[in-house]
Design a protein around this motif. Structure first.
Motif, short mmCIF file in Angstrom:
data_model
loop_
_atom_site.label_atom_id
_atom_site.label_comp_id
_atom_site.label_asym_id
_atom_site.label_seq_id
_atom_site.Cartn_x
_atom_site.Cartn_y
_atom_site.Cartn_z
N ASP A 311 0.47 -1.29 -0.19
CA ASP A 311 -0.39 -0.06 -0.03
C ASP A 311 0.83 1.42 -0.14
O ASP A 311 0.36 2.21 -1.06
N PHE A 312 2.19 1.20 0.95
CA PHE A 312 3.03 2.20 1.08
C PHE A 312 3.31 2.59 -0.54
O PHE A 312 3.66 4.03 -0.89
N TYR A 313 3.91 1.26 -1.16
CA TYR A 313 4.10 2.11 -2.84
C TYR A 313 2.90 2.78 -3.65
O TYR A 313 3.73 3.47 -4.33
N ARG A 314 2.34 2.09 -3.95
CA ARG A 314 1.25 2.60 -4.53
C ARG A 314 0.38 4.21 -4.22
O ARG A 314 0.19 4.53 -4.68
N ALA A 315 0.85 4.41 -2.85
CA ALA A 315 0.28 5.46 -2.15
C ALA A 315 1.33 7.14 -2.75
O ALA A 315 0.96 7.42 -2.27
N GLY A 316 2.22 6.53 -3.21
CA GLY A 316 3.35 7.32 -3.48
C GLY A 316 4.94 7.25 -2.94
O GLY A 316 5.64 7.93 -3.52
N GLY A 317 5.47 6.26 -1.93
CA GLY A 317 6.42 5.67 -0.99
C GLY A 317 7.23 7.21 -0.41
O GLY A 317 6.50 8.03 -0.22
N LEU A 318 8.44 6.97 -0.11
CA LEU A 318 9.10 7.88 0.21
C LEU A 318 9.38 9.18 -0.27
O LEU A 318 9.36 9.84 0.40
N SER A 319 9.08 9.35 -1.22
CA SER A 319 8.88 9.98 -3.05
C SER A 319 8.35 11.38 -1.98
O SER A 319 7.69 12.74 -1.87
N ALA A 320 6.88 10.87 -2.21
CA ALA A 320 5.57 11.32 -1.36
C ALA A 320 6.22 12.28 0.01
O ALA A 320 5.92 12.89 0.48
N VAL A 321 6.31 11.08 1.02
CA VAL A 321 6.70 11.65 2.25
C VAL A 321 8.05 12.83 2.74
O VAL A 321 7.59 13.34 2.91
N PHE A 322 8.75 12.66 1.27
CA PHE A 322 9.34 13.61 1.46
C PHE A 322 8.78 15.04 0.93
O PHE A 322 9.90 16.13 1.13
N LYS A 323 8.25 14.77 0.23
CA LYS A 323 7.46 15.91 -1.09
C LYS A 323 6.60 16.93 1.03
O LYS A 323 7.33 17.87 0.91
#
Length: 568
Positions: A311-323
């Motif tokens: 789920d984390f990967y499909r939700a955007g992964g670390l790039s989404a968190v870093f944003k």
């Protein structure tokens, strides 16, 4: 090229080196092409890493395409669920083997393939000490399994269901039925346990291609990333981009931010401290509290939340968190691309706001790992508030002391155990020296007589570690450990323990003079490991405490890539 010291020229030694390595390779393989080791922890006895040979092949293809020569270098592999007494006992051995084999062989750079908990930390420790251009490909999490219509989280749901069996809420037969559904595919644990955390830490440190960490092991995009990694390492060798260039203090600061935001494993604290020690970077427990403890929890994954790594990967992964963390990141940190980490985030879009939250509407406002100090832990201890019960984050209760893990197992379910829900379970003899290896036993199960009355959490204190998939109000990594003369060795059952996470304190209500006058528990001393030979003897004699990463004292720092004696 460094490898030219083996292959260049027309002398006898160069002749021997080329002849023995030729084996069908063309002449051009020795004409100055970068020689790239694929440091590969694939092993049938490390089930989370069994697929790394397939990943290695994609890495090889990329290396050949970019003009390099790929060379498989099998490395010590540690299966977290398999090796006894604990995989952590051999992390430093695997790190030392990685360093020594990278230094000893005619290579110019390395691709590091790891997945299971200790393999990525060990590879990064070893590569940091030899400091040749290196890049990581994390093996990736497994796909989500289901049981009785619900998703299963590796480890986390094992702990949950086993407690349900003890409480009479789930039959033993149904519990065992779930066994075949738990592991759906290749890859490591699918919770935000240590394996997933360390893959993400590798990317947060800048040591993977952007966006790779968290890619499921069974996803074909991981093979594409492996191919691209093979291409990139050749370019890194050409530009001499080394681990020490990438993993700076700024990189570790960003990793600590990421660790908090993802609700990552407490084990990452020990591993990041050890990697920093190999690079000569001054990183301390205080940095984790100062930088990460007030950071909001953005990722809704087990054990701190609901979802799993797929789920984390499909939700955007670390790039989404870093944003979401972009304004907090240190822009001076670079990645293996040679660019700043902030420039590699891209759009960082969140595709499922149930899995990855915005910084303005987080899962929890403050979720980073907290560092506690007091007369129980003068050098520090850690707790993961995101996985704890809020009502227990400030607590006072009588200690119930267990002298060893064997003592704990023998007594914890006894009907005669003098325990209440307010008791504080104290387990000692489980630190780096005492066990040895600092096992994942700190997440002690709740006494059987309390489980029967619906108690699901208690304050627990230990000088060992806990699984990254575990949860509960657990204080761990107590330093110094009891086997190193720490105050934990002097606590008595009935002593009042006071925990105040907000104040960052952990104390036993005993005067300084009385605590100093007490003698260490003889029963615990008798239970300490005392091997007379081999790695365990070396480990006990040289391992340092958890607050500095539990590395061996003679491995701190870097020795570089120079070989001290050449063959003749």
């Amino acid at each position: 090229m460094r490898s030219s010291h083996w292959y260049a020229g027309d002398g006898r030694d160069a002749y021997i080196h080329r002849a023995w390595m030729r084996r069908g390779n063309p002449d051009s393989a020795f004409d100055g092409r970068p020689q790239i080791a694929i440091v590969n922890t694939a092993s049938d006895l490390a089930p989370c890493n069994t697929h790394l040979d397939e990943i290695a092949q994609s890495v090889k293809n990329g290396i050949w395409e970019a003009g390099g020569v790929p060379l498989n270098l099998p490395m010590i592999s540690l299966g977290e669920t398999q090796v006894r007494p604990t995989a952590m006992l051999w992390r430093n051995m695997a790190a030392m083997a990685t360093e020594e084999m990278m230094r000893a062989n005619p290579i110019d750079g390395a691709v590091l393939l790891g997945g299971c908990d200790k393999t990525i930390p060990a590879l990064l420790m070893g590569a940091s000490s030899v400091d040749l251009p290196s890049i990581v490909v994390p093996g990736g999490p497994m796909l989500t399994g289901t049981f009785r219509g619900s998703p299963l989280g590796c480890g986390t749901d094992v702990w949950r269901m086993s407690e349900e069996v003890r409480a009479g809420l789930l039959s033993k037969a149904k519990f065992l039925d779930s066994e075949s559904a738990m592991i759906r595919s290749r890859g490591h644990c699918n919770t935000m346990g240590t394996a997933s955390t360390m893959g993400i830490m590798a990317e947060a440190l800048g040591m993977t291609l952007p966006g790779v960490a968290g890619t499921p092991a069974a996803d074909s995009r991981l093979l594409q990333a492996a191919h691209n990694t093979g291409r990139r390492i050749v370019e890194m060798v050409t530009s001499d981009l080394k681990p020490s260039d990438v993993m700076t203090k700024a990189s570790f600061e960003n990793a600590i931010l990421a660790l908090a935001a993802i609700g990552g494993s407490t084990n990452a604290v020990v591993h990041l401290l050890a990697i920093a020690g190999r690079l000569g970077i001054k990183l301390s427990l205080d940095d984790f509290d100062r930088i990460g403890s007030r950071i909001p929890l953005l990722v809704n994954l087990q054990p701190s939340g609901k979802f799993l790594m797929e789920d984390f990967y499909r939700a955007g992964g670390l790039s989404a968190v870093f944003k979401q963390l972009e304004k907090l990141l240190n822009p001076q940190a670079i990645t293996v691309t040679g660019k700043s980490i902030t420039s590699t985030i891209g759009d960082g879009e969140i595709f499922d706001s149930e899995v990855i939250k915005s910084i303005d509407a987080p899962l929890q406002k403050e979720a980073g790992i907290a560092v506690l100090r007091g007369n129980i832990a003068p050098l520090g201890a850690v707790i993961k508030p995101a996985a704890a019960s809020p009502a227990l984050l400030k607590h006072s209760g009588p200690a119930l002391v267990f002298e060893s893990i064997e003592d704990f197992h023998a007594r914890i379910d006894s009907d005669d155990l003098d325990v209440t829900a307010d008791s504080v379970l104290v387990l000692r003899g489980c630190g780096p020296k005492g066990y040895p290896g600092m096992p994942e036993v700190a997440n002690m199960k709740i006494p059987g007589k309390l489980v029967a009355h619906g108690v699901t959490d208690m304050v627990r204190i230990c000088d060992g570690r806990m699984s990254g998939t575990a949860y509960g109000t657990v204080i761990l990594h107590v330093a110094p450990e009891s086997a190193a003369g720490g105050p934990l060795s002097k606590i008595l059952s009935g002593d009042i323990i006071e925990l105040d996470v907000a104040a960052r304190t952990l104390n036993v209500k005993v005067s300084e003079s009385e605590l100093a006058a007490r003698k260490a528990s003889v029963a615990t001393e008798n239970a300490y490991a005392n091997p007379d030979r081999g790695w365990q003897r070396m480990y006990i004699d040289h391992v340092m405490q958890a607050d500095t990463g539990a590395d061996l004292d003679f491995l701190i720092g870097s020795s570089g890539s120079d070989v001290t004696r050449e063959s003749h």
